[in-house]
Scaffold this active site. Structure first.
Site, PDB file in Angstrom:
ATOM      1  CB  SER A 146      -0.855  -0.012   1.271  1.00 26.43           C
ATOM      2  OG  SER A 146      -1.474   1.234   1.457  1.00 26.43           O
ATOM      3  CE1 TYR A 159      -3.623  -2.389   5.382  1.00 25.86           C
ATOM      4  CE2 TYR A 159      -3.242  -0.054   5.005  1.00 25.86           C
ATOM      5  CZ  TYR A 159      -3.539  -1.309   4.512  1.00 25.86           C
ATOM      6  OH  TYR A 159      -3.739  -1.491   3.166  1.00 25.86           O
TER       7      TYR A 159
END
Ligand SMILES: NC(=O)c1ccc[n+]([C@@H]2O[C@H](COP(=O)([O-])OP(=O)(O)OC[C@H]3O[C@@H](n4cnc5c(N)ncnc54)[C@H](OP(=O)(O)O)[C@@H]3O)[C@@H](O)[C@H]2O)c1
Length: 269
Positions: A146, A159
């Site tokens: 990501s 995350y």
């Protein structure tokens, strides 16, 4: 290095029961005519996808129901995928997030994020590298990371840290490979409209989300062309270059204000 040629080849896609994984599976089947091994926890979603794709795209699909946060399950997915010797590629896409104050994230949930996004991915990558990184073997692996792995994202601290790990791990490993016909790609999207972001906490950020079909198309392009690290979306790519010139603390500070506003609004509703 030659591009991957997916027609009639077997590709493993983890996290194919929803979102980006499901859409990549659909495009791999319909556009690239690849046979698929699809893995996730929700058996019903995987069986529905298998029925849909076998009927509409005329390819073969094998379902593996597994919890990839459990190392033995991750091992089983890879062992079953390579058992008949014709696995050509793997897209390790399964992942989970938590959006909120880190201090409010229960420890068990944190461990589960770490095990799914990091431990399971490393476990599977290790076996895949052993399988593919030898003379005569042709194939590719793509790790779905990501843009949150490029700079620290407040309110998604855990995350963001797991994705920073995956980006560093995948990129470092890329340069350790010895077989010129095998590649490891890291795919690093910005926000995408999927189940992960289908939550009122993300309401204020929804204008930034990329349609999942576009993200999937660019992900498959990155996989086929064996990119090193690929960010989908021209604006994301430009933004990423621009952000490299700014101090991380500055970017993180700006993001913290936007994210907190979105979180607070959701809590007030
Ligand atoms: N959405 C975004 O904004 C965004 C942005 C950048 C990167 N990404 C990355 O893209 C990937 C896909 O996310 P998404 O947006 O498509 O989210 P999603 O719709 O929530 O899909 C996540 C997938 O991962 C699977 N999964 C989660 N935990 C699992 C476990 N323990 N074992 C097996 N499978 C598991 C889920 O299947 P089951 O629940 O059936 O197990 C589901 O298929 C993730 O790695 C995510 O970090 C997403």
């Amino acid at each position: 290095m030659k591009n991957l040629a997916l027609n009639n080849k077997w590709i493993l896609v983890t996290g194919a029961s929803s979102g980006l994984g499901q859409e990549m599976a659909r495009q791999l089947a319909h556009i690239h005519k690849a046979n698929l091994i699809i893995a996730a926890r929700r058996a019903d979603k995987l069986e529905d996808l298998k029925a849909e794709l076998e009927k509409a795209a005329g390819i073969k699909v094998k379902v593996i129901v597994a919890d990839l946060s459990i190392p033995e399950e991750a091992d089983r997915v890879i062992n079953e995928s390579i058992a008949n010797g014709n696995l050509y590629g793997a897209i390790l896409n399964a992942g989970v997030t938590y959006f909120g104050r880190h201090t409010e994230l229960p420890w068990d949930n944190f461990e589960s994020i770490l095990k799914t996004n990091v431990i399971g991915v490393v476990r599977m990558t290790n076996s895949l590298v052993k399988h593919f990184d030898k003379p005569g073997s042709v194939g590719g692996v793509m790790l779905v990371s990501s843009m949150a792995g490029f700079f620290p994202v407040p309110y998604q601290a855990a995350y963001s840290a797991t994705k920073a790990f995956i980006t560093a791990f995948g990129n470092a490993l890329h340069n350790e490979l010895q077989n010129p016909d095998f590649s490891i790609t890291v795919f690093s999207p910005g926000g995408i409209a999927t189940e992960m972001t289908d939550n009122s906490k993300f309401n204020e950020l929804k204008g930034w989300l990329m349609p999942v079909s576009e993200a999937a198309k660019e992900g498959i392009h990155a996989f086929i062309t064996r990119k090193y690290n690929y960010v989908p979306g021209l604006l994301n790519r430009i933004g990423n270059v621009f952000m490299n010139f700014l101090p991380k603390r500055f970017i993180s500070g700006k993001m913290s204000k936007v994210y907190l506003k979105s979180l607070t609004k959701a809590q007030e509703e």
